[in-house]
Design an enzyme around this catalytic site. Structure first.
Site, PDB file in Angstrom:
ATOM      1  CD  GLU A  93      -4.270   7.246  10.627  1.00 32.73           C
ATOM      2  OE1 GLU A  93      -4.002   8.368  10.143  1.00 32.73           O
ATOM      3  OE2 GLU A  93      -5.195   6.540  10.207  1.00 32.73           O
ATOM      4  CG  ASP A  94      -1.612   2.451  10.479  1.00 30.79           C
ATOM      5  OD1 ASP A  94      -2.623   2.873  11.067  1.00 30.79           O
ATOM      6  OD2 ASP A  94      -1.576   2.235   9.264  1.00 30.79           O
TER       7      ASP A  94
ATOM      8  CG  ASP B 243      -1.123   4.840   6.643  1.00 27.30           C
ATOM      9  OD1 ASP B 243      -1.874   5.773   6.989  1.00 27.30           O
ATOM     10  OD2 ASP B 243      -1.354   4.117   5.654  1.00 27.30           O
TER      11      ASP B 243
ATOM     12  CG  ASP C 116      -4.313   6.848   2.203  1.00 26.33           C
ATOM     13  OD1 ASP C 116      -3.896   5.674   2.122  1.00 26.33           O
ATOM     14  OD2 ASP C 116      -4.854   7.308   3.224  1.00 26.33           O
TER      15      ASP C 116
ATOM     16  CG  HIS D 246      -1.589   1.272   1.537  1.00 20.71           C
ATOM     17  ND1 HIS D 246      -2.490   1.869   0.667  1.00 20.71           N
ATOM     18  CD2 HIS D 246      -1.485   2.128   2.605  1.00 20.71           C
ATOM     19  CE1 HIS D 246      -2.914   3.020   1.204  1.00 20.71           C
ATOM     20  NE2 HIS D 246      -2.310   3.209   2.357  1.00 20.71           N
TER      21      HIS D 246
HETATM   22 ZN    ZN Z   1      -2.716   4.758   3.855  1.00 23.09          ZN
END
Ligand code: ZN
Length: 185
Positions: free
Chosen positions: A64-65, A61, A121, A34
């Site tokens: 965030e992740d 990300d 995204d 991704h």
């Molecule tokens: Zn993403």
């Protein structure tokens, strides 16, 4: 350092940070797929002229992740990259519904660079709905997801006609993939 070396260093960092993460689809692709897709869409949209933007796309990300600290990204890849990553990071202190509302409302206020990453995204996410939908997602949930992505993208328009075209095509294909196929007769 040559910028393509830094781009590869970011890809390598992203692969290690997201090493245990997989996409939600039935193919369970490694998450780096991704990140590379988003980065390559952004690189193409800007004709390879902005390496910081490609690096930020690779790391979009990470906060965030993976809870990678902002300061670490700033130290390794510079303030511009870190602040771009922060700009595309959802505020996880908000409840899910609030976060969704915020995503819809806040997009138009973002910088052009952040809009490009968000467009790429959302394009990547909708392609995934077509090619590898999450096995536990009902048709209704998939339709809602597509509808939500379109609402978010409404606030991003004007940033890159080419990326918007990629998104529109991905949305159309995602919709087609869940609707009843026309008879071949
Ligand atoms: Zn993403």
């Amino acid at each position: 350092m040559k910028e393509w070396v830094t781009v590869l260093r970011a890809a390598d960092a992203a692969a290690r940070w997201h090493v245990h993460q997989r996409r939600k689809g039935s193919a369970q692709e490694p998450y780096i797929n991704h990140l590379l897709e988003v980065a390559s869409l952004v690189a193409e949209a800007t004709h390879g002229k902005d390496s910081d933007l490609v690096i930020a796309a690779l790391l979009h990300d990470a906060i965030e992740d993976c809870e990678v600290p902002y300061e670490l990204i700033a130290r390794e890849f510079g303030e511009r990259v870190a602040s771009l990553v922060k700009e595309v990071t959802d505020d996880k202190t908000l409840a899910k519904e609030e976060r969704k509302e915020e995503q819809k409302e806040e997009q138009s206020k973002k910088s052009k660079d952040a809009k490009l990453i968000k467009l790429a995204d959302k394009t990547s996410n909708l392609r995934a709905v077509t090619f590898s939908p999450a096995p536990n997602w009902s048709v209704k949930r998939r339709m809602e997801y597509i509808g939500f992505a379109k609402e978010v993208v409404a606030g991003l328009r004007g940033a890159s006609p080419w990326l918007e075209q990629q998104f529109d095509r991905a949305a159309e294909e995602a919709e087609r993939s869940i609707s009843v196929r026309a008879s071949m007769v």
